[in-house]
Design a protein around this motif. Structure first.
Motif, short mmCIF file in Angstrom:
data_model
loop_
_atom_site.label_atom_id
_atom_site.label_comp_id
_atom_site.label_asym_id
_atom_site.label_seq_id
_atom_site.Cartn_x
_atom_site.Cartn_y
_atom_site.Cartn_z
N MET A 1 136.68 99.90 -52.97
CA MET A 1 137.45 100.77 -52.07
C MET A 1 138.94 100.58 -52.33
SD MET A 1 137.48 100.91 -47.88
CE MET A 1 135.78 101.45 -47.80
N SER A 2 139.69 101.67 -52.28
CA SER A 2 141.13 101.59 -52.49
C SER A 2 141.79 100.80 -51.36
CB SER A 2 141.72 103.00 -52.53
OG SER A 2 141.19 103.74 -53.61
N VAL A 3 142.95 100.22 -51.67
CA VAL A 3 143.70 99.48 -50.67
C VAL A 3 144.18 100.42 -49.57
CG1 VAL A 3 145.78 98.10 -50.26
CG2 VAL A 3 144.45 97.75 -52.34
N ASN A 4 143.88 100.06 -48.32
CA ASN A 4 144.29 100.84 -47.16
C ASN A 4 143.86 102.31 -47.24
OD1 ASN A 4 145.69 98.68 -45.83
ND2 ASN A 4 147.38 98.96 -47.26
N ALA A 5 142.63 102.53 -47.70
CA ALA A 5 142.11 103.90 -47.73
C ALA A 5 142.11 104.50 -46.32
CB ALA A 5 140.68 103.89 -48.29
N PRO A 6 142.40 105.78 -46.19
CA PRO A 6 142.68 106.78 -47.25
C PRO A 6 144.15 106.84 -47.67
CG PRO A 6 142.63 107.87 -45.15
CD PRO A 6 142.32 106.41 -44.86
N LEU A 7 144.97 105.92 -47.21
CA LEU A 7 146.37 105.92 -47.64
C LEU A 7 146.47 105.55 -49.11
CD1 LEU A 7 149.17 106.38 -46.35
CD2 LEU A 7 149.31 103.92 -45.95
N ASN A 8 145.60 104.62 -49.54
CA ASN A 8 145.44 104.28 -50.96
C ASN A 8 146.70 103.67 -51.59
OD1 ASN A 8 142.81 105.32 -50.80
ND2 ASN A 8 143.52 107.37 -51.35
N ARG A 9 147.32 102.81 -50.85
CA ARG A 9 148.45 102.03 -51.37
C ARG A 9 148.71 100.86 -50.45
NH1 ARG A 9 152.83 102.49 -48.13
NH2 ARG A 9 153.13 104.41 -46.90
N LYS A 10 149.49 99.91 -50.93
CA LYS A 10 149.91 98.80 -50.09
C LYS A 10 150.96 99.27 -49.09
CE LYS A 10 149.15 95.01 -53.38
NZ LYS A 10 149.79 93.86 -54.08
N VAL A 341 146.53 95.16 -37.16
CA VAL A 341 147.68 96.06 -37.00
C VAL A 341 147.71 97.07 -38.15
CG1 VAL A 341 150.20 96.21 -36.93
CG2 VAL A 341 149.03 94.36 -35.71
N TYR A 342 147.43 96.60 -39.36
CA TYR A 342 147.44 97.50 -40.52
C TYR A 342 146.47 98.66 -40.34
CZ TYR A 342 150.02 93.89 -43.14
OH TYR A 342 150.95 92.99 -43.57
N ASP A 343 145.32 98.39 -39.74
CA ASP A 343 144.35 99.47 -39.52
C ASP A 343 144.98 100.62 -38.75
OD1 ASP A 343 142.40 98.02 -40.85
OD2 ASP A 343 141.46 97.26 -39.01
N ASP A 344 145.76 100.27 -37.72
CA ASP A 344 146.41 101.31 -36.92
C ASP A 344 147.60 101.93 -37.64
OD1 ASP A 344 144.59 101.21 -34.90
OD2 ASP A 344 145.89 100.21 -33.44
N ILE A 345 148.31 101.14 -38.44
CA ILE A 345 149.43 101.71 -39.20
C ILE A 345 148.91 102.75 -40.19
CG2 ILE A 345 151.18 101.20 -40.95
CD1 ILE A 345 151.70 98.55 -39.57
N ARG A 348 148.04 105.89 -38.26
CA ARG A 348 149.25 106.65 -37.91
C ARG A 348 149.82 107.37 -39.13
NH1 ARG A 348 155.23 104.87 -37.01
NH2 ARG A 348 156.05 106.69 -35.91
N ALA A 349 149.85 106.67 -40.27
CA ALA A 349 150.44 107.25 -41.48
C ALA A 349 149.63 108.43 -42.00
CB ALA A 349 150.56 106.18 -42.55
N THR A 350 148.33 108.45 -41.71
CA THR A 350 147.47 109.53 -42.20
C THR A 350 147.14 110.55 -41.12
OG1 THR A 350 145.54 108.10 -41.84
CG2 THR A 350 146.47 108.16 -44.06
N GLY A 351 147.85 110.46 -39.99
CA GLY A 351 147.70 111.45 -38.95
C GLY A 351 146.47 111.32 -38.09
#
Length: 397
Positions: A1-10, A341-345, A348-351
């Motif tokens: 799985m990509s990092v922070n999917a579906p954002l797919n980046r650090k 916290v990252y899960d929620d970030i 938020r970043a992916t709407g």
């Protein structure tokens, strides 16, 4: 799985504080990148501009993103393209600076992870909670002991009814490092923690009793009703308390105690909690975090171990990184807070919607709860242990 999917980046992390000589800043930086979900790319590492720049190579922060103040950092990061600017900032500075820094970044739309206690006083905490609600940013508070796998296991057991109705909570945080007046020798960590202008109205109780109190709240979910507290400074000439004990009445009729000390000989970082229910009791020690004791009258005592097997909850198991028998501890627990916290970030970043008021990580409401606890502890002690209300409309229920 990509990092922070579906954002797919650090995620891109910024750090406030953590300059040379810092303890907790380095912890935040280490925990933040432990699971390869973030990278530290910017920082304002000290209130001293020279020290801020000089500390940047210690974190591999490039010179053009080593800022001389948090104001400069917020302004310049906001002007960067969306694919370059930080996603969140970690605030690892003395108490009196938390509010202005967190307010600055939250109002600029940046997510925030703030060290505890949340602010200098309760009024600031209430204002910050309103700002977080208005801006919709993700906001975490680093009550890191809630990240330990067996603390999370205890929470699940209580909430599943395995302990029955909770009757009593005994929470402790015992240290000995301030037995002598280190602040008189300008020891950095002691100096600001014992200074009312930097630490706030409480010393020991603001610094570590908040962790003990938060553990009880996190594990049991009980709602505090009233508090009676006695605080004292045993070291002559010290401006803030170095020892204290509080009794708490909860709305279900349970009783709790919080005891904190920074003047107990030979004690290092001994946070622990005991919880009594009608069906059983739990005991967990931070200095031996990979074991938890469960007791029931008339039965052999049970020892739960981190990553110990299928009897652990899904939440507890997901909070471990190594197989059983391989110790995990402080950094990993801190990283569990960050990961939640990252899960929620990412949401938020992916709407995607997220509920920042019902998070598994300590949020701004828990920060308000901690400040309310400190405020009422000090007020009760000033009134010779008078019973005062612990109810607050912004605290998590």
């Amino acid at each position: 799985m990509s990092v922070n999917a579906p954002l797919n980046r650090k995620l891109r992390m910024g750090l406030i504080g953590g300059g040379q000589g810092s303890f907790i800043g380095r912890v935040h930086a280490t925990a933040g990148i432990l699971d390869n979900r973030a990278e530290l790319v910017a920082g304002a590492l000290s209130s001293d501009p020279v020290k801020a720049k000089a500390s940047a190579p210690d974190y591999d922060i490039p010179a053009d993103r080593a800022y001389t103040s948090y104001q400069e950092m917020a302004e310049k990061e906001a002007k960067l393209p969306a694919d370059k600017r930080i996603d969140f900032v970690s605030v690892a500075t003395p108490n009196h600076t938390h509010f202005e820094i967190s307010k600055c970044f939250a109002e600029a739309g940046f997510n925030v992870i703030c060290d505890k206690p949340l602010t200098f006083d309760l009024k600031q905490a209430e204002e910050l909670a309103a700002i977080v609600k208005k801006t919709g940013v993700v906001f975490g508070v680093s009550h890191n002991y809630t990240g330990y796998p067996l603390v999370r296991q205890a929470r699940e057991m209580v909430r599943n009814g395995e302990l029955g109705e909770i009757n009593a909570i005994r929470a402790f945080y015992i240290q000995g490092w301030l037995r002598t007046k280190l602040e008189a020798d300008s020891q950095k960590q002691a100096a600001w923690r014992t200074d009312p202008s930097k630490s706030g109205a409480a010393g020991c109780f603001g610094d570590i009793a908040t962790h003990a109190y938060n553990l009880g709240r996190f594990i049991t979910g009980l709602i505090p009703d009233q508090i009676s507290c006695h605080l004292k400074s045993f070291v002559e000439g010290r401006a803030l308390d170095d020892y204290g004990t509080a009794v708490i009445k909860f709305t279900n009729g349970a009783l709790g105690t919080v005891t904190a000390s920074q003047i107990s000989h030979g004690r290092e970082n001994e946070a622990w909690i005991e919880i009594d229910g009608t069906k059983g009791s739990l005991e967990w020690h931070q200095e031996e975090p990979n074991k938890m004791l469960y007791r029931v009258n008339g039965k052999p005592h049970q020892i739960y171990t981190r990553a110990g097997g299928p009897y652990l909850s899904a939440l507890s198991s997901a909070s471990s990184r190594l197989p059983s028998g391989h110790p995990e501890a402080f950094f990993e627990a801190f990283a569990n807070i960050y990961s939640s916290v990252y899960d929620d970030i990412v949401k938020r970043a992916t709407g995607k919607p997220f509920d920042g008021a019902a998070s598994i990580y300590p949020n701004v409401m828990d920060g308000v709860d901690g400040m309310n606890f400190i405020t009422q502890s000090v007020a009760s002690s000033q009134q010779n242990g008078a019973w005062l209300s612990l109810k607050h409309p912004l605290c998590r229920s």
